[in-house]
Design a protein around this motif. Structure first.
Motif, short mmCIF file in Angstrom:
data_model
loop_
_atom_site.label_atom_id
_atom_site.label_comp_id
_atom_site.label_asym_id
_atom_site.label_seq_id
_atom_site.Cartn_x
_atom_site.Cartn_y
_atom_site.Cartn_z
N ILE B 352 0.80 -1.18 -0.04
CA ILE B 352 0.30 0.15 0.20
C ILE B 352 0.77 1.07 -0.15
O ILE B 352 0.40 1.87 -0.79
N ARG B 353 2.09 1.62 0.94
CA ARG B 353 2.69 2.50 0.81
C ARG B 353 3.08 2.52 -0.34
O ARG B 353 3.04 4.04 -1.42
N GLU B 354 3.90 1.19 -1.06
CA GLU B 354 4.22 1.83 -2.65
C GLU B 354 3.30 2.32 -3.91
O GLU B 354 3.51 3.81 -4.41
N ARG B 355 2.03 1.90 -3.20
CA ARG B 355 0.56 2.40 -4.09
C ARG B 355 0.52 3.47 -4.00
O ARG B 355 0.20 4.43 -4.78
N THR B 356 0.26 4.20 -2.54
CA THR B 356 0.25 5.26 -2.19
C THR B 356 1.21 6.43 -2.66
O THR B 356 0.49 7.53 -2.79
N ALA B 357 2.26 6.30 -2.35
CA ALA B 357 3.38 7.37 -2.92
C ALA B 357 2.68 8.17 -3.64
O ALA B 357 2.81 9.46 -3.04
N PRO B 358 2.60 7.63 -4.69
CA PRO B 358 2.23 8.59 -6.10
C PRO B 358 1.39 9.22 -6.24
O PRO B 358 1.38 10.45 -6.61
N LEU B 359 0.04 8.92 -5.07
CA LEU B 359 -0.77 9.64 -4.79
C LEU B 359 -1.03 10.87 -3.72
O LEU B 359 -1.88 11.78 -3.68
N LEU B 360 0.01 10.67 -3.46
CA LEU B 360 0.08 11.58 -2.30
C LEU B 360 -0.04 13.04 -2.65
O LEU B 360 0.99 13.21 -3.99
N LYS B 361 0.05 14.43 -1.48
CA LYS B 361 0.32 16.10 -2.32
C LYS B 361 0.58 16.61 -0.90
O LYS B 361 0.63 15.43 0.41
N ASP B 362 0.89 17.42 -1.79
CA ASP B 362 1.34 18.66 -0.36
C ASP B 362 2.63 17.99 0.52
O ASP B 362 3.61 17.02 0.40
N PHE B 363 2.58 18.44 2.18
CA PHE B 363 2.73 18.79 3.01
C PHE B 363 3.31 16.64 3.00
O PHE B 363 3.80 15.76 3.26
N ASP B 364 2.16 15.60 2.77
CA ASP B 364 2.32 13.98 2.69
C ASP B 364 3.42 13.97 1.38
O ASP B 364 3.58 12.79 2.36
N LYS B 365 3.36 14.61 1.31
CA LYS B 365 4.99 14.08 0.00
C LYS B 365 6.25 14.06 0.10
O LYS B 365 6.48 13.84 0.19
N THR B 366 5.73 15.55 1.09
CA THR B 366 6.79 15.87 0.89
C THR B 366 7.73 14.42 2.69
O THR B 366 8.72 14.53 2.65
N VAL B 367 7.60 14.52 3.47
CA VAL B 367 7.06 13.30 4.74
C VAL B 367 7.19 11.79 4.16
O VAL B 367 8.77 11.67 4.02
N ALA B 368 6.91 12.16 2.99
CA ALA B 368 6.84 10.77 2.73
C ALA B 368 8.18 10.53 1.72
O ALA B 368 9.45 9.63 1.90
N ASP B 369 8.61 11.86 1.19
CA ASP B 369 9.86 11.59 0.27
C ASP B 369 11.46 11.69 1.28
O ASP B 369 12.15 10.96 1.07
N TYR B 370 10.67 12.71 2.27
CA TYR B 370 12.13 12.55 3.40
C TYR B 370 12.26 11.00 4.19
O TYR B 370 13.16 11.24 3.95
#
Lengths: 312, 427
Positions: B352-370
């Protein structure tokens, strides 16, 4: 002639049919009407008190069943816990600062209001309002904002944030209590209005100035009211919690400077889950308040003057 | 007829009182309404999390028409206290959100169900074993992590860049960090960071960078008064130089980003957990960025992926299977994951982490990238802290207050802490 002897006792007159029934039955209705109070007092006050007394001899931590440990909570409190003593000193300091200041302010404002010709009702309400609001969390939070760094007091006087400085934080908490002088003020006002005007007239005829009148007429005549306020406010001050909790954001900080007794009790019970220890602390507080009140009553004999005593 | 009336009145009064009592005591929420199993599910959080959770729960109910879920939520402090009282009374909700620091106490208090026994409906195969182990006490899986977070040096990017001080980079050490905050203080005109001395979390990262730990496996202290003295001497020195925030600022920390020196515009950076750092965006409109925590002198990383929160099931639930089903749905269902996003941290289910990662936006994405930048570089998380830790976290902060207000030396305060901690862990 007192009125009580006018009513014939049950033995003197013929018993009514209702009274001829057994005593238990006669008391029935009384118990029914008392039952809400009796239930409340038993379930909500007496029982929890008994449980708390029991818990104070255990190591109850909310999760595991309590174990009887005898007096260990008490001995730990008195001999091994420096923070306990710090909280005691903080509370005493608070009582000594807040109570006299509050009573003095209440008396001064009551005197001012008494001599006021117009707008008395308005000012009385205005000064009383903080007492109504004061116990609330919101006012305490406003207080914190006022005395915080960058807050109003800081901006006006450049004092820095009081609530962030160990030497000043307790004073900010005490001032919050002092500000709520409305309740004792109203009682003082009522007391002042009871003093007969003739006494002042007589004193004035004897050449007493305003200050002399205050000392020789107002103070003695007001002493029972003063005593009442003193006892009430002292008991309340020992239990101070909300202002200290809100002003220190629930931590008793900075550096334990606002860690009053009840804050530490709360910390032990609800943060550290030592309910047994917290219960023991509560019982010691109850005893101390009892002793302090008794001492106040004892000393009152030498300075409280009841006008009716003159009749005897 | 006063006598009769009294009797009747008496009876009805008693009946009334009994009714009131019965009403007050009854209703544990496990009654079957219309043939449906009713589950209680509670969590802490904010309205955004609540809205998404309600949507996910509605979907769960649609898929399982025989189950009805009653939800409730509140702020963390209130939740913590309420749950403790419920758990004590044997009335814990069927499914509950738990914090790392609650696991040990609740597990040993017999509040939680062994979830390994629900394998048939609750899948854990796609959760990283190291992370999954954080919900285990005495080899029993009492709770399942729901999301993961890690600590970060969150900073005001513009101020940092304008000061000309080199930006933080992967693998920097604590002494490089110290040099950086000193330089920031000089060039930016305000402290380079929040004083980390008050934070048990920052101390843990520093300690782990030296191969030590906060607690031993047996639940005792994993460090000595010397370690703590060294840490507090280090931070106290920086505070005296003005390189980190002064005591008056540090003491105001209460877990909210608004009351941090960074949030007040009085420091350039702060140590925080990654997900809650989204709160800084509103306070620092020029932008914030996340940098890794400093590591030990030899490059040993001290930070770790921490389970941000857990799901547990009450040991007293009458519907273990249904409760486990709900837990499974919240953790492992594709659609649930899409609804929940990163409200509880980055999902633990790896697919799920791999699948949802591209869908994340804004700060959710910042956190995921970090988090992605740290993937594979960190050591396993420590086991769940022992029960006494709940209180020790604030003790740590309080004892450091004595140092930063210069009422005690780092040595005195450290010895104080060790004494208190030992007493706390014993009881």
């Amino acid at each position: 002639m007192t009125t009580t002897t006018a009513i014939p006792t049950a033995r003197q007159r013929a018993a009514t049919p209702a009274e001829r029934r057994p005593k238990r039955e006669r008391e029935g209705p009384a118990w029914v009407f008392l039952s809400p109070w009796v239930l409340g007092a038993t379930v909500l006050t007496l029982l929890p008190m008994a449980v708390s007394l029991y818990l104070s001899f255990t190591d109850y931590n909310l999760f595991d069943p309590p174990h009887w440990i005898g007096l260990r909570n008490y001995t730990q409190m008195f001999t091994e816990d420096p923070r306990y003593w710090r909280s005691v000193v903080t509370t005493l300091t608070y009582v000594v600062i807040a109570v006299p200041l509050q009573l003095a302010l209440a008396l001064v404002v009551a005197l001012a209001l008494k001599s006021m010709k117009r707008g008395k009702a308005f000012y009385r309400s205005a000064f009383y309002a903080p007492s109504l609001l004061g116990a609330s969390m919101s006012i305490a939070l406003v207080w914190r904002a006022l005395f915080n760094d960058g807050g109003t007091v800081d901006n006006l006087f450049g004092t820095g944030g009081w609530v962030n400085r160990p030497g000043w934080a307790l004073l900010a908490v005490a001032l919050l209590t002092v500000w709520q002088f409305g309740a004792p003020m109203v009682i003082f006002l009522a007391g002042l209005q009871q003093i007969p005007a003739e006494l002042y007239e007589a004193a004035a005829v004897d050449g007493a100035g305003r200050w002399r009148q205050f000392l020789s007429v107002t103070v003695p005549m007001l002493s029972p009211v003063l005593f009442f306020n003193l006892v009430l406010q002292t008991i309340q001050a020992f239990q101070v919690f909300t202002p200290a909790f809100a002003v220190s954001a629930g931590k008793g900080g900075p550096a334990d400077s606002t860690l009053v007794y009840t804050m530490y009790l709360y910390d032990r019970g609800f943060v550290a889950s030592h309910m047994g220890y917290a219960s023991a602390m509560a019982w010691v507080l109850l005893l101390v308040i009892g002793v302090v009140t008794a001492v106040l009553f004892r000393t009152s004999r030498s300075w409280v003057f009841y006008a009716s005593e003159g009749d005897r | 007829m006063p006598g009769n009336r009294t009797k009747g009145f008496c009876a009805s009064a008693v009946a009334l009182a009994l009714c009131a009592l019965a009403a007050a005591c009854g209703g544990s929420g496990e009654t079957v309404g219309g043939g449906k199993v009713v589950l209680r599910y509670t969590w802490w959080g904010n309205p955004d999390r609540a809205e998404r959770t309600e949507q996910a729960v509605a979907l769960f109910e649609k898929r399982h028409p025989d189950i009805q879920v009653r939800t409730s939520f509140s702020g963390y402090d209130a939740y913590k206290q309420k749950l403790a009282v419920q758990a004590t009374g044997g009335d814990a909700p069927d499914v509950m959100q738990l914090d790392y620091r609650q696991i040990d106490q609740y597990a040993s208090g017999g509040v939680l169900l062994d979830l390994a026994k629900q394998k048939s409906v609750l899948r854990t195969s796609e959760i990283d074993p190291g992370l999954l182990a954080t919900g285990r006490v005495d080899d029993t899986q009492y709770a399942i992590p729901q999301g993961r977070g890690t600590e970060t040096v969150v900073h005001d990017v513009r101020t940092w860049k304008e000061s000309g001080v080199p930006l933080p980079r992967q693998g920097w050490t604590w002494s490089q960090w110290a040099a950086t905050v000193r330089e920031l203080a000089k060039k930016a005109g305000k402290p380079g960071a929040t004083d980390p001395g008050q934070s048990e979390d920052a101390f843990e990262v520093w300690l782990r960078g030296q191969g030590k730990s906060l607690y031993t496996e047996a639940g005792g202290l994993g460090f000595t008064a010397d370690d703590l003295t060294k840490w507090w001497t280090f931070t106290d020195q920086l505070r005296r130089e003005g390189a980190v925030s002064p005591a008056e600022q540090t003491t105001q920390l209460d877990g909210s980003v608004e009351n941090t020196p960074l949030g007040r515009g009085k420091a350039v950076s702060d140590f925080n957990w990654d997900a809650p750092s989204s709160g800084y965006l509103a306070l620092i409109p020029t932008g914030t960025a996340l940098a890794p925590m400093p590591s030990g002198a030899d490059g040993t990383p001290g930070q770790y992926f921490k389970p941000s929160m857990f799901l547990g099931v009450s040991a007293h639930t009458g519907h273990a299977k249904e409760a486990a089903r709900l837990v499974d749905f919240l953790l492992n269902d594709q659609d649930a994951a899409r609804i929940l996003g990163a409200t509880r941290g980055i999902p633990v289910n790896e697919t799920i982490r791999e699948r949802t990662a591209p869908l994340l936006k804004d700060f959710d994405k910042t956190v995921a990238d970090y988090q992605a930048s740290l993937e594979g570089k960190l050591k396993d998380p420590p086991q769940a802290p022992p029960s006494g830790d709940n209180a020790l976290q604030s003790t740590f902060q309080r004892d450091y207050d004595q140092v930063s207000y210069e009422r005690m030396s780092p040595r005195e305060a450290a010895e104080n802490y060790i004494t208190e901690a030992k007493a706390e862990l014993r009881s």
